[in-house]
Design an enzyme around this catalytic site. Sequence first.
Site, short mmCIF file in Angstrom:
data_model
loop_
_atom_site.label_atom_id
_atom_site.label_comp_id
_atom_site.label_asym_id
_atom_site.label_seq_id
_atom_site.Cartn_x
_atom_site.Cartn_y
_atom_site.Cartn_z
N SER A 26 0.87 -1.18 0.00
CA SER A 26 0.00 0.00 0.00
C SER A 26 0.91 1.23 0.00
O SER A 26 2.06 1.16 0.46
CB SER A 26 -0.85 0.00 1.27
N TYR A 64 -1.45 -1.20 10.85
CA TYR A 64 -1.66 -1.42 9.41
C TYR A 64 -0.51 -0.83 8.60
O TYR A 64 0.06 -1.49 7.73
CB TYR A 64 -2.99 -0.81 8.97
#
Length: 261
Positions: free
Chosen positions: A140, A153
């Site tokens: 990401s 995360y």
Amino acid sequence: MDASRNVLITGASGGIGYELAKLFARERNNLVLVARSGDKLAQVGTALQANGVTVKTIALDLAQVPAPRFLFDQVQREGVAIDILINNAGFGALGNFADMPEEQILGQINLNVVALTQLTRLFLPPMLARRSGRIMNVASTAGFQPGPLMAVYYATKAYVLSFTEAIANEVHNSGVTVTCFCPGPTHTGFGKRAGNDQSRVFKQLGAMNADKVALDGYRAVMEGRALAISGIHNWAVAQSTRFAPRKMVTAISRWVSEKAE
Ligand SMILES: NC(=O)c1ccc[n+]([C@@H]2O[C@H](COP(=O)([O-])OP(=O)(O)OC[C@H]3O[C@@H](n4cnc5c(N)ncnc54)[C@H](OP(=O)(O)O)[C@@H]3O)[C@@H](O)[C@H]2O)c1
């Protein structure tokens, strides 16, 4: 590699993984699709078989520690040699770290880091032995900076980025390619599960559609690129974090994760 390959995609019941599965099916690749929800996977499988390809679905919670090994053994037992592995399944959770339930913290680490690493370790050696294969790990743009309010995360995606670029270097010239693919904010089920669908990053800064992101990922893995960032604006943001002071980058990262007014 011949035209009809066996492609394993984790997290293929929805979002980016499903869009990737559609692209691979259209190019007449046989699929092994994994996610927790068997019903959704079965529907996806039936729809994709219309492309004249074989689709096998395996309902599995990859955050459970024995699951990656179980998946590898199952595929081996059925005599399917995986030509392309897409480690896409992942999730995030919004909230202060000190308040986050342990289950959510460990769940993110087990899925985003442990399962991805284990599946890479299991499927890479047979590819190297055949001197043919591709692996794509979905990280990401979160991997390029710390992420207050989504600390775990962001850290898992920094791991995926670092790990994957390193492995890509190790397998250079082996006939196998390893790709780190970094989407930015994307309209999928991710935001709802993470609880950040009302954050500035989704409400004000704009998110991409999953089909467009998946096409970027598909191209990246087929070109064997070590690193690909989806969207020119996401690429620019990722580059900017390299030169700005880290304290400032971290403060901006918090701002985008906060709820939009
Ligand atoms: N959407 C974004 O803004 C964004 C941005 C950057 C990176 N990403 C990354 O892109 C990847 C795909 O996310 P997405 O946006 O497509 O999210 P999504 O719509 O929530 O899809 C996630 C997929 O993973 C599966 N999954 C979730 N937990 C699982 C588990 N424990 N075991 C097996 N499968 C599991 C889900 O199916 P089940 O629920 O049926 O298990 C689903 O198929 C993730 O790695 C995510 O971190 C997303």
